[in-house]
Design a protein around this motif. Sequence first.
Motif, PDB file in Angstrom:
ATOM      1  N   GLU A 218       0.801  -1.223   0.000  1.00 47.32           N
ATOM      2  CA  GLU A 218       0.000   0.000   0.000  1.00 47.32           C
ATOM      3  C   GLU A 218       0.837   1.279   0.000  1.00 47.32           C
ATOM      4  O   GLU A 218       0.404   2.315   0.474  1.00 47.32           O
ATOM      5  N   CYS A 219       2.035   1.178  -0.559  1.00 46.77           N
ATOM      6  CA  CYS A 219       2.808   2.403  -0.815  1.00 46.77           C
ATOM      7  C   CYS A 219       2.208   3.121  -2.023  1.00 46.77           C
ATOM      8  O   CYS A 219       2.143   4.341  -2.067  1.00 46.77           O
ATOM      9  N   ILE A 220       1.775   2.329  -3.005  1.00 40.86           N
ATOM     10  CA  ILE A 220       1.078   2.869  -4.168  1.00 40.86           C
ATOM     11  C   ILE A 220      -0.335   2.295  -4.160  1.00 40.86           C
ATOM     12  O   ILE A 220      -0.521   1.076  -4.091  1.00 40.86           O
ATOM     13  N   THR A 221      -1.325   3.167  -4.209  1.00 37.80           N
ATOM     14  CA  THR A 221      -2.725   2.747  -4.158  1.00 37.80           C
ATOM     15  C   THR A 221      -3.527   3.496  -5.225  1.00 37.80           C
ATOM     16  O   THR A 221      -3.072   4.517  -5.754  1.00 37.80           O
ATOM     17  N   PRO A 222      -4.725   3.009  -5.561  1.00 35.73           N
ATOM     18  CA  PRO A 222      -5.571   3.750  -6.498  1.00 35.73           C
ATOM     19  C   PRO A 222      -5.913   5.127  -5.942  1.00 35.73           C
ATOM     20  O   PRO A 222      -6.257   5.266  -4.764  1.00 35.73           O
ATOM     21  N   GLY A 223      -5.802   6.138  -6.789  1.00 35.51           N
ATOM     22  CA  GLY A 223      -6.034   7.504  -6.333  1.00 35.51           C
ATOM     23  C   GLY A 223      -7.127   8.211  -7.116  1.00 35.51           C
ATOM     24  O   GLY A 223      -8.240   7.702  -7.251  1.00 35.51           O
TER      25      GLY A 223
END
Length: 429
Positions: free
Chosen positions: A404-409
């Motif tokens: 979850e360092c990169i998640t849908p934004g």
Amino acid sequence: MAVKKDLSIDYLGVKCQNPFFLSSSPVGSNYEMVAKCFETGWGGVFYKTIGIFVADECSPRFDQTNKEGLPWVGFKNMEQISDKPTEVNFENMYKLMRDYPDHVMVASIMGSSVEEWKQLAKMCDECGVPLIEGNFSCPQMTSHDMGSDVGTNNELVETYSRAVAETTDIPFIAKMTPNCKNMEEHARAAIKGGAAAVSAINTIKSITNIDFENMTAMPVVNGKSSISGYSGAAVKPIALRFCAQVLQDQGIHELVKQGKHDYGHGHEMSGIGGIETWRDAAEFLALGCRNVQVTTAIMQYGYRIVEDMISGMMHFMDERGYESLEDFIGVALPNIIPAEDLNRDFKVLPDFDDKKCIGCGRCYVSCYDAAHQAIDWDEKKRRPVLNDNCVGCHLCLNVCPVQECITPGEIKWKEGRKQVDVTVKKHYE
């Protein structure tokens, strides 16, 4: 406090204490093995396939694939059906049913002619097993009159299913091969012939590795090898796809309703392929399977994995508010739709958490070399910076090693497209 949930389920009219079964394979091939599996907590077993034909096996007959030092990603086996006399296998099953009456015994059978299928079905009837599985799918049989060569022949699938159905009233499950173009048509042939349901998938024809020492495939048998079945975690996505397609086939459901084994649940499919954890099992159930079968994970970790499967499934159900398996069986299936029906009016941009980022640069490299050059790299801060090239493919999210360092934004709508409510996945595990 331990979480307790009811994992029992009816499968083709048979009460099962849980949906976890051994698949027809070396892990359930004699009395002692099956007794141990029952005592460990497995709900049932599809006993290793029995035939009039008694297998003569090669040695060695197993191989595996792995990645970066991890345990098996996939597993190849060249083993056929049981190498024990037919009478011994039926005697073992009879004793197991006598000694473990609360567990489910499924006889897996394979014949090479109508007469053999009828003979085996009659023996199942005399033994008293509650369910029969017909193996139309083993890809490494030495006879082309059996296994996956039969499973891709609709006429033979229907004929042999009818041979069993005309011999016994025991519900018959046709085990399907993934080595085909369209499993649904083969499943329809089985149900049309009198099968109550299908199970899938059996193993996938494969060559796992090339041995440079002997210049042949693995495993090496006197300097030679053969194409044979592949299983394990690597095949789960393929298995889920086949299960979804078969379960979505309305023709199969209609044939089930017209048959003598409609128990009010539609097509009661048994899911197989790459199941190692409770989560894997829950995925098959969410598509609509009513039980799951396991082999390769047991070969790696032993029968004890069912304890984690039972505990994990109960916790999953508790967290989701499910009281029984029926509450979520099949709920995911309607959301699997044709590609042409997906909403393509928007893109979901990735959101980067600078606090969690470790500055490894994998997102930048993957995006630049394999996607849309949508990430710039801040050398001073060692952090990714999204630019206007982003199409929302989420390759970066999938290569990032930090959860979850990169998640849908942010959701961005394509010009001129109608805006509607959009459901996105928010949490990645």
